[in-house]
Scaffold this active site. Sequence first.
Site: not given
Length: 406
Positions: A191-193
């Site tokens: 879950d990179t943003v």
Amino acid sequence: MAGVVAVHVGAGSHSSSLKGEYKKLMKKACNQAIAVLQGGGNAVDAVCTATQVLEDSPRTNAGFGSSLTADGGVECDASVMDGHTLRHGAVGAVPGVRNPVLLARQILDAQSQPLPGGLVPPSFLAGSGAQVWAASNNVETCQPGDLIAERSQRIHEESLRNIQRLEEGGGKRRRYALPEEEEEMQGGLLDTVGAVCVDGSGYVASAVSSGGLLLKHTGRVGQAAVYGCGCWAENNCDGSGVSVGVSTTGCGEHLIRTMFARLCARAAISPELGTNITHAVTTHFLESDFLEGVHPRMAGALILRHDPRGGISDLYWLHTTRTMGVCYMTTSDRRPQAQFSELAEDKIGISVNLQSKSFGGGMPVVTTASELEPGPSHAGVSGLLVGEEAEEREKSDSSDDEEEPG
């Protein structure tokens, strides 16, 4: 013209019980970024503000709450690109910086300031050197341990126990303590943003931030810090007259080997739009020779395409993972719209789910969706699927009442 901001909380495997929390966070990021635009800020200001909000949450794998390295520390990657100046600032494997995206922004801005003696300002700094540069350039630093969230510590310890159990021939791994963490870890914590934006002047910008893979080797740098892989922003992209901003997510090693951000940007130039993006991802990622022997192939991207000639902005999001969470808002909207798209379990890593929204030009908002698997069949696809099924699916998943905290 109206400005547009969009954010993502990564492509991965988001727990169904936490989607309301993720949506609330994304809406907060969009609201604050739109306030920046309405207050006279530009696209770079907006994407950095939005990404900072996402970094500050312990729920995302960026900044505070990042996944821990094998040694139990936090090392972050981030980058920012300005489509107007084409400058790119990045940091990799940096410890002790509360908001890596703000450090990347500072590096980007410093490139416009000449140094004495013909010295060249850095565009990419890594490790402890990046932390030292931050401290000397008014970017907030902290003790490395301050970035470790309780959730990250718990997942790290349970993951180490599972690896040890498997190495000792203990058979099946143990389940994670909390059901939502078990669900997310089953699909990989990717879950990179990130954020993309086009401002009222038509300039585009993009940003991305990540804590990297769980149990990564100390010093490992993922796509979020690498030019052309983590984010891309370019006004008049390749002389087409179209401006494009991209923020990627997924397994960094896969995205680096395919230069995924730039790949998506080039595909978005085409007037065939969605068809071309899906074809490019299928051909140059899912079927790429550069990923020979790699399965499953995990990627996601948020793509904003702005055509100043018609005043229309098109937003695309795609993923080969189980889920991806996105949120978007224009300066004319009263509130942001957040949603999750999903891919069937048997298609993870081998097919791509693409969805889109169109804004501006006096046209009604159009929702589209498509799913495509690798192989000869993709050559005959004429466009995205448009219709009531796509509209109803989105209405259901973007509902403000669904699992939203009070």
